[in-house]
Design a protein around this motif. Structure first.
Motif, PDB file in Angstrom:
ATOM      1  N   TRP A 148      66.177   7.572   2.574  1.00 56.38           N
ATOM      2  CA  TRP A 148      67.274   8.331   1.987  1.00 56.38           C
ATOM      3  C   TRP A 148      67.026   9.834   2.040  1.00 56.38           C
ATOM      4  CZ3 TRP A 148      71.819   6.380   1.501  1.00 56.38           C
ATOM      5  CH2 TRP A 148      71.979   5.003   1.276  1.00 56.38           C
ATOM      6  N   ASP A 149      65.772  10.249   2.203  1.00 59.22           N
ATOM      7  CA  ASP A 149      65.509  11.678   2.323  1.00 59.22           C
ATOM      8  C   ASP A 149      66.115  12.255   3.594  1.00 59.22           C
ATOM      9  OD1 ASP A 149      63.609  10.098   3.779  1.00 59.22           O
ATOM     10  OD2 ASP A 149      62.386  11.895   4.061  1.00 59.22           O
ATOM     11  N   TYR A 150      66.336  11.394   4.589  1.00 63.08           N
ATOM     12  CA  TYR A 150      66.942  11.821   5.844  1.00 63.08           C
ATOM     13  C   TYR A 150      68.439  11.543   5.892  1.00 63.08           C
ATOM     14  CZ  TYR A 150      68.171  11.761  10.812  1.00 63.08           C
ATOM     15  OH  TYR A 150      68.794  11.981  12.014  1.00 63.08           O
TER      16      TYR A 150
ATOM     17  N   PRO B 131      79.412   9.537  10.185  1.00 62.18           N
ATOM     18  CA  PRO B 131      78.839   9.292   8.855  1.00 62.18           C
ATOM     19  C   PRO B 131      79.003   7.855   8.360  1.00 62.18           C
ATOM     20  CG  PRO B 131      80.056  11.352   8.884  1.00 62.18           C
ATOM     21  CD  PRO B 131      80.350  10.669  10.184  1.00 62.18           C
TER      22      PRO B 131
ATOM     23  N   VAL C 101      75.156  12.394   7.919  1.00 60.45           N
ATOM     24  CA  VAL C 101      76.436  12.498   7.213  1.00 60.45           C
ATOM     25  C   VAL C 101      76.972  13.922   7.322  1.00 60.45           C
ATOM     26  CG1 VAL C 101      77.575  12.397   4.965  1.00 60.45           C
ATOM     27  CG2 VAL C 101      75.960  10.612   5.622  1.00 60.45           C
ATOM     28  N   LEU C 102      76.157  14.887   6.927  1.00 57.27           N
ATOM     29  CA  LEU C 102      76.627  16.272   6.875  1.00 57.27           C
ATOM     30  C   LEU C 102      76.806  16.892   8.258  1.00 57.27           C
ATOM     31  CD1 LEU C 102      77.387  18.677   5.100  1.00 57.27           C
ATOM     32  CD2 LEU C 102      74.958  19.302   5.038  1.00 57.27           C
TER      33      LEU C 102
ATOM     34  N   PHE D 140      75.890   5.745   7.041  1.00 56.46           N
ATOM     35  CA  PHE D 140      75.726   5.627   5.597  1.00 56.46           C
ATOM     36  C   PHE D 140      76.009   4.209   5.098  1.00 56.46           C
ATOM     37  CE2 PHE D 140      77.287   5.816   1.230  1.00 56.46           C
ATOM     38  CZ  PHE D 140      76.232   6.454   0.608  1.00 56.46           C
TER      39      PHE D 140
ATOM     40  N   HIS E  94      64.031  17.505  10.082  1.00 58.81           N
ATOM     41  CA  HIS E  94      65.429  17.440   9.675  1.00 58.81           C
ATOM     42  C   HIS E  94      66.248  18.546  10.321  1.00 58.81           C
ATOM     43  CE1 HIS E  94      64.499  14.985   5.757  1.00 58.81           C
ATOM     44  NE2 HIS E  94      64.114  14.384   6.855  1.00 58.81           N
TER      45      HIS E  94
ATOM     46  N   TRP F  11      71.102  12.382   4.531  1.00 53.97           N
ATOM     47  CA  TRP F  11      72.126  13.433   4.466  1.00 53.97           C
ATOM     48  C   TRP F  11      72.419  14.034   5.845  1.00 53.97           C
ATOM     49  CZ3 TRP F  11      71.035  18.460   5.956  1.00 53.97           C
ATOM     50  CH2 TRP F  11      69.676  18.772   6.112  1.00 53.97           C
TER      51      TRP F  11
END
Length: 245
Positions: free
Chosen positions: A218-220, A195, A225-226, A199, A135, A222
């Motif tokens: 979903w663990d990835y 994003p 997006v961020l 998303f 990540h 973010w």
């Protein structure tokens, strides 16, 4: 010409939907079994996404600015070049457009989704995936890829050529910029650079009952997006500090 606000929102919705249809459609053509473009290579995706950004920009750039990317919208707002009151409506339309665009892809490629047994190939037609499972390095890749995109797009749209009636050439330049970014930054993460583009379709992937779809990762989620949001804000602020807006 200044268009009504609702017209601008419609442009953001349709612009983002068309971007996802053309961009993720290119991915689906390469990744899904039985298509005419199956396993035809990364360059198909890079060219597809370049035109996926260029075409909506040519269509709607003079209407809403064709931001079609929350990283751009937030970057402009933080730099004082876009009203904060319009940020949430713009981003909402971008997310909704991305979801609707992805739904069109699923409808068009449904038999090929059924044939494809690799979950990551399926997920890759919706959203991005970290190739190394790191990540940290995925964040770095998404950050710098989006930074170049936003900084470059601002430079193009504020250039003398763009300001003297050659907006079409500017939008073509942005499309080419996206094309080369997908070519150069695509290996580690995709890349997302946006994003909404990641998303919205990922959310649809989680909802739809597709065969062999696996997990939505979903663990990835973010990271794409961020990282683009951070990059968009910093790129816009740096551009403004050096060149003005």
């Amino acid at each position: 010409m200044d268009f009504p606000f609702m017209t601008k929102l419609a442009a953001e919705f349709f612009g983002t939907a068309i971007m996802v249809i053309l961009g993720n459609g290119s991915v689906a053509n390469v990744e899904l079994k039985g298509t005419k473009g199956y396993r035809n290579g990364w360059i198909i995706i890079a060219v597809g996404y370049g035109f996926a950004v260029m075409v909506p920009a040519l269509m709607f750039g003079s209407v809403s600015g064709c931001q079609i990317n929350p990283a751009m919208t937030l970057g402009l707002a933080f730099a004082g070049d876009f009203p904060w009151s319009q940020v949430l409506p713009y981003i909402s339309m971008q997310l909704l457009g991305a979801i609707v665009g992805q739904a069109v892809i699923v409808a068009c490629f449904k038999p090929h989704y059924d044939l494809t047994e690799d979950p990551e190939s399926i997920l890759g037609t919706f959203s991005t995936i970290c190739a190394t499972k790191s990540h940290l390095y995925a964040f770095i890749n998404e950050y710098f890829g989006t930074f170049v995109l936003i900084f470059g797009a601002l430079a193009i749209t504020h250039s003398p050529i763009f300001d003297h009636g050659n907006q079409g050439a500017g939008f073509i330049g942005i499309g080419l910029l996206v094309m080369v970014l997908v070519t150069s930054f695509g290996g580690p993460t995709g890349p997302a650079l946006n994003p909404a583009r990641d998303f919205g379709p990922r959310l649809l992937h989680a909802i739809l009952p597709l065969k062999h779809k696996g997990f939505s990762q979903w663990d990835y989620a973010w990271v794409p997006v961020l990282a683009p949001i951070c990059a968009g804000i910093s790129a816009a602020l740096l551009y403004k500090a050096i060149f003005g807006l």
